[in-house]
Scaffold this motif. Structure first.
Motif, PDB file in Angstrom:
ATOM      1  N   PRO A  69       0.287   8.504   1.156  1.00 45.70           N
ATOM      2  CA  PRO A  69       0.121   7.571   0.045  1.00 45.70           C
ATOM      3  C   PRO A  69       1.394   7.483  -0.791  1.00 45.70           C
ATOM      4  CG  PRO A  69      -0.968   9.641  -0.438  1.00 45.70           C
ATOM      5  CD  PRO A  69      -0.474   9.746   0.970  1.00 45.70           C
ATOM      6  N   LEU A  70       1.511   6.424  -1.552  1.00 45.04           N
ATOM      7  CA  LEU A  70       2.632   6.262  -2.471  1.00 45.04           C
ATOM      8  C   LEU A  70       2.675   7.471  -3.408  1.00 45.04           C
ATOM      9  CD1 LEU A  70       4.743   4.045  -3.346  1.00 45.04           C
ATOM     10  CD2 LEU A  70       3.085   3.399  -5.092  1.00 45.04           C
ATOM     11  N   PRO A  71       3.835   8.125  -3.568  1.00 41.53           N
ATOM     12  CA  PRO A  71       3.883   9.293  -4.465  1.00 41.53           C
ATOM     13  C   PRO A  71       3.312   8.948  -5.841  1.00 41.53           C
ATOM     14  CG  PRO A  71       5.925   9.106  -3.254  1.00 41.53           C
ATOM     15  CD  PRO A  71       5.132   7.885  -2.907  1.00 41.53           C
ATOM     16  N   SER A  72       2.563   9.884  -6.400  1.00 40.89           N
ATOM     17  CA  SER A  72       1.841   9.575  -7.634  1.00 40.89           C
ATOM     18  C   SER A  72       2.764   9.400  -8.832  1.00 40.89           C
ATOM     19  CB  SER A  72       0.806  10.669  -7.922  1.00 40.89           C
ATOM     20  OG  SER A  72       1.459  11.838  -8.342  1.00 40.89           O
ATOM     21  N   SER A  73       4.005   9.873  -8.702  1.00 44.10           N
ATOM     22  CA  SER A  73       4.950   9.720  -9.809  1.00 44.10           C
ATOM     23  C   SER A  73       5.693   8.390  -9.764  1.00 44.10           C
ATOM     24  CB  SER A  73       5.961  10.871  -9.778  1.00 44.10           C
ATOM     25  OG  SER A  73       6.567  10.955  -8.508  1.00 44.10           O
ATOM     26  N   THR A  74       5.363   7.544  -8.782  1.00 38.44           N
ATOM     27  CA  THR A  74       6.132   6.297  -8.620  1.00 38.44           C
ATOM     28  C   THR A  74       6.044   5.398  -9.842  1.00 38.44           C
ATOM     29  OG1 THR A  74       5.768   6.382  -6.247  1.00 38.44           O
ATOM     30  CG2 THR A  74       6.455   4.284  -7.138  1.00 38.44           C
ATOM     31  N   SER A  75       4.833   5.253 -10.411  1.00 37.84           N
ATOM     32  CA  SER A  75       4.714   4.333 -11.551  1.00 37.84           C
ATOM     33  C   SER A  75       5.513   4.870 -12.736  1.00 37.84           C
ATOM     34  CB  SER A  75       3.253   4.106 -11.912  1.00 37.84           C
ATOM     35  OG  SER A  75       2.661   5.314 -12.326  1.00 37.84           O
TER      36      SER A  75
ATOM     37  N   ILE B   5       1.980  17.576  -3.991  1.00 37.16           N
ATOM     38  CA  ILE B   5       1.168  18.138  -2.909  1.00 37.16           C
ATOM     39  C   ILE B   5      -0.002  17.199  -2.690  1.00 37.16           C
ATOM     40  CG2 ILE B   5      -0.258  20.124  -2.219  1.00 37.16           C
ATOM     41  CD1 ILE B   5       1.572  21.779  -4.196  1.00 37.16           C
ATOM     42  N   ILE B   6      -0.169  16.774  -1.457  1.00 36.02           N
ATOM     43  CA  ILE B   6      -1.258  15.844  -1.139  1.00 36.02           C
ATOM     44  C   ILE B   6      -2.229  16.552  -0.196  1.00 36.02           C
ATOM     45  CG2 ILE B   6      -1.850  13.613  -0.101  1.00 36.02           C
ATOM     46  CD1 ILE B   6       1.222  12.973  -0.673  1.00 36.02           C
ATOM     47  N   ILE B   7      -3.477  16.619  -0.626  1.00 34.74           N
ATOM     48  CA  ILE B   7      -4.510  17.235   0.215  1.00 34.74           C
ATOM     49  C   ILE B   7      -5.397  16.139   0.765  1.00 34.74           C
ATOM     50  CG2 ILE B   7      -6.593  18.684   0.193  1.00 34.74           C
ATOM     51  CD1 ILE B   7      -4.594  20.607  -0.447  1.00 34.74           C
ATOM     52  N   LYS B   8      -5.619  16.174   2.072  1.00 38.32           N
ATOM     53  CA  LYS B   8      -6.619  15.278   2.659  1.00 38.32           C
ATOM     54  C   LYS B   8      -7.875  16.110   2.869  1.00 38.32           C
ATOM     55  CE  LYS B   8      -7.350  11.847   6.190  1.00 38.32           C
ATOM     56  NZ  LYS B   8      -6.849  11.225   7.426  1.00 38.32           N
ATOM     57  N   ARG B  75      -3.134  15.187 -10.468  1.00 38.21           N
ATOM     58  CA  ARG B  75      -2.816  13.803 -10.811  1.00 38.21           C
ATOM     59  C   ARG B  75      -3.945  12.820 -10.528  1.00 38.21           C
ATOM     60  NH1 ARG B  75      -1.041  10.938 -12.820  1.00 38.21           N
ATOM     61  NH2 ARG B  75       0.399   9.619 -11.710  1.00 38.21           N
ATOM     62  N   LYS B  76      -4.425  12.810  -9.296  1.00 45.21           N
ATOM     63  CA  LYS B  76      -5.433  11.800  -8.991  1.00 45.21           C
ATOM     64  C   LYS B  76      -6.251  12.158  -7.764  1.00 45.21           C
ATOM     65  CE  LYS B  76      -2.325   8.356  -8.651  1.00 45.21           C
ATOM     66  NZ  LYS B  76      -1.791   7.029  -8.353  1.00 45.21           N
ATOM     67  N   VAL B  77      -7.378  11.476  -7.679  1.00 40.12           N
ATOM     68  CA  VAL B  77      -8.268  11.617  -6.523  1.00 40.12           C
ATOM     69  C   VAL B  77      -8.535  10.212  -6.011  1.00 40.12           C
ATOM     70  CG1 VAL B  77     -10.624  12.194  -5.848  1.00 40.12           C
ATOM     71  CG2 VAL B  77      -9.387  13.698  -7.382  1.00 40.12           C
ATOM     72  N   ASN B  78      -8.424  10.051  -4.698  1.00 40.44           N
ATOM     73  CA  ASN B  78      -8.665   8.723  -4.144  1.00 40.44           C
ATOM     74  C   ASN B  78      -9.362   8.863  -2.790  1.00 40.44           C
ATOM     75  OD1 ASN B  78      -8.588   6.110  -3.242  1.00 40.44           O
ATOM     76  ND2 ASN B  78      -6.482   5.734  -3.863  1.00 40.44           N
ATOM     77  N   VAL B  79     -10.642   8.659  -2.774  1.00 40.93           N
ATOM     78  CA  VAL B  79     -11.496   8.725  -1.585  1.00 40.93           C
ATOM     79  C   VAL B  79     -11.386  10.097  -0.904  1.00 40.93           C
ATOM     80  CG1 VAL B  79     -12.320   7.514   0.481  1.00 40.93           C
ATOM     81  CG2 VAL B  79     -11.124   6.238  -1.310  1.00 40.93           C
ATOM     82  N   LEU B  80     -10.422  10.254   0.017  1.00 39.91           N
ATOM     83  CA  LEU B  80     -10.297  11.525   0.750  1.00 39.91           C
ATOM     84  C   LEU B  80      -9.104  12.350   0.273  1.00 39.91           C
ATOM     85  CD1 LEU B  80     -10.904  10.383   4.446  1.00 39.91           C
ATOM     86  CD2 LEU B  80     -12.436  11.760   3.052  1.00 39.91           C
ATOM     87  N   THR B  83      -4.092  14.606  -5.286  1.00 42.94           N
ATOM     88  CA  THR B  83      -2.652  14.768  -5.436  1.00 42.94           C
ATOM     89  C   THR B  83      -2.330  15.689  -6.616  1.00 42.94           C
ATOM     90  OG1 THR B  83      -2.439  12.494  -4.676  1.00 42.94           O
ATOM     91  CG2 THR B  83      -0.479  13.485  -5.600  1.00 42.94           C
ATOM     92  N   TYR B  84      -1.381  16.592  -6.405  1.00 43.39           N
ATOM     93  CA  TYR B  84      -1.024  17.612  -7.400  1.00 43.39           C
ATOM     94  C   TYR B  84       0.484  17.556  -7.634  1.00 43.39           C
ATOM     95  CZ  TYR B  84      -5.487  19.136  -5.575  1.00 43.39           C
ATOM     96  OH  TYR B  84      -6.800  19.149  -5.159  1.00 43.39           O
TER      97      TYR B  84
END
Lengths: 153, 217
Positions: A69-75, B5-8, B75-80, B83-84
């Motif tokens: 996914p697009l890195p969360s810090s992009t915005s 860090i992205i967890i699926k 940071r966020k959660v999106n379906v599966l 993100t940290y």
């Protein structure tokens, strides 16, 4: 295919020794002669700045694993770039533009749109891709005009 | 520098589920706003550094202190995916320490998520970024059984077995079982052909490029 998407350069080593990031930036620089590469804007840096009349496009090329996914810090990165470009170019209309091959979720797209960031998506699979085609697509999304003549298109 | 860090996850998750699973075991909460103020990439978006009339900063779920003088923003959660953001509390935290912190935090996170019934992690990816948000190009992935399996079945691993296989096949085909000297010469020639071919291919693929290495100990 996602909106604002164009098929990007193929990954063949023989076509060009540079990375996707460098190819996109150099192709765009060919399409916009009044562009400057790697512009320091305060603590941020833009991959490309295109000046056209009262408008200044501040372009960030963000490439990586297209499965991520697009890195969360992009915005946040794009917002900082916008603030610093406004300081650097007072009185001009700053157009922040993100070019990326990352997966952009609907939520990300909404967030970028709310912040006034234009999004140009690319993929890396089409060998027919070229500087003219990409610059034209970019110009269409951002609302600028390329310096490439219609004849050459 | 900072890491993302992205967890699926194995199944769909939401913010409530993730917060319930992650927040209590890690503890050491800090306010998201304070974490933003410490972060190189977010501090310009919150007071006192944000410009007047700036829009609100991006939303995050929660934040906490972690190992090696680093902090984490969930940071966020999106379906599966979840993100940290992992970063040093000060600019004195080196990239090497940050990578070590990413390793330790990731191990703890995988273990914590594994203890839940709903948030199991399937894959984990870490990316390292510069303070201004640009990619450094450094990326890591969790070692899993399938990744090891695929690695072991790659040409890089199989090629060493191909030399004895090709040698044996040739010797049987030529019927040289009783001629050890000729058999040895053939074996050596096959090994040389493999080595030369491989060197040629590697040189062609890597010509003009710098080969970087990451020091791991």
């Amino acid at each position: 295919m996602p909106r604002n998407s164009i098929l990007g350069p193929g990954f063949s080593q023989s076509r060009s020794p540079s990375s996707l990031h460098e190819r996109l930036r150099s192709d765009l620089a060919q399409g916009f002669q009044d562009s400057i590469s790697d512009v320091a804007l305060g603590s941020s840096a833009a991959d490309l700045v295109i000046k056209q009349g009262e408008q200044v496009a501040v372009v960030e090329v963000k490439t990586g694993d297209p499965g991520l996914p697009l890195p969360s810090s992009t915005s946040a990165q794009m917002l900082m770039l916008t603030y610093q470009a406004r300081e650097q170019f007072p009185g001009k209309e700053v157009l922040p533009v993100l070019i990326t091959n990352y997966r952009v979720s609907d939520d990300d797209e909404i967030e970028l749109k709310q912040q006034g960031i234009k999004l140009v998506r690319v993929t890396g699979t089409d060998p027919e891709y070229g500087a003219r085609r990409f610059s034209s697509h970019f110009a269409e999304v951002v609302g600028l005009q390329t310096d490439l003549s219609d004849k050459s298109l | 520098m900072y890491c993302e860090i992205i967890i699926k996850h194995a199944s769909r998750i939401n913010a409530e589920k993730l917060e319930g699973a992650v927040r209590p075991p890690f503890g050491n909460d800090v306010l998201v706003l304070d974490a933003y103020r410490k972060s190189a990439i977010y501090k310009g978006l919150v007071p006192p550094l944000a410009p007047p009339n700036a829009p609100p900063p991006p939303t995050s779920l929660f934040a906490f202190e972690t190992v090696l003088n680093c902090f984490v923003i969930v940071r966020k959660v999106n379906v599966l995916l979840s993100t940290y953001h992992l970063e040093g509390n000060t600019s004195g935290v080196s990239a090497e320490t940050l990578l070590q912190a990413a390793q330790e935090f990731s191990s703890q996170l995988i273990s914590v998520l594994g203890d839940t019934s709903t948030c199991h992690a399937r894959t984990l990816t870490v990316q390292l970024f510069e303070d201004n948000g640009r990619e450094t190009g450094m990326r890591g992935e969790l070692v899993t059984l399938s990744s090891v399996f695929l690695e072991e079945f790659s040409w890089k691993e199989l090629k060493s077995s191909m030399i004895p296989f090709a040698t044996a096949a040739l010797l049987i085909w030529l019927g040289l079982k009783q001629e050890p000297i000729r058999a040895s010469v053939y074996s050596l020639l096959i090994a040389l052909v493999f080595a030369l071919t491989q060197a040629g291919v590697k040189y062609w693929q890597g010509r003009g490029k710098i080969k970087w290495k990451l020091r791991q100990s």
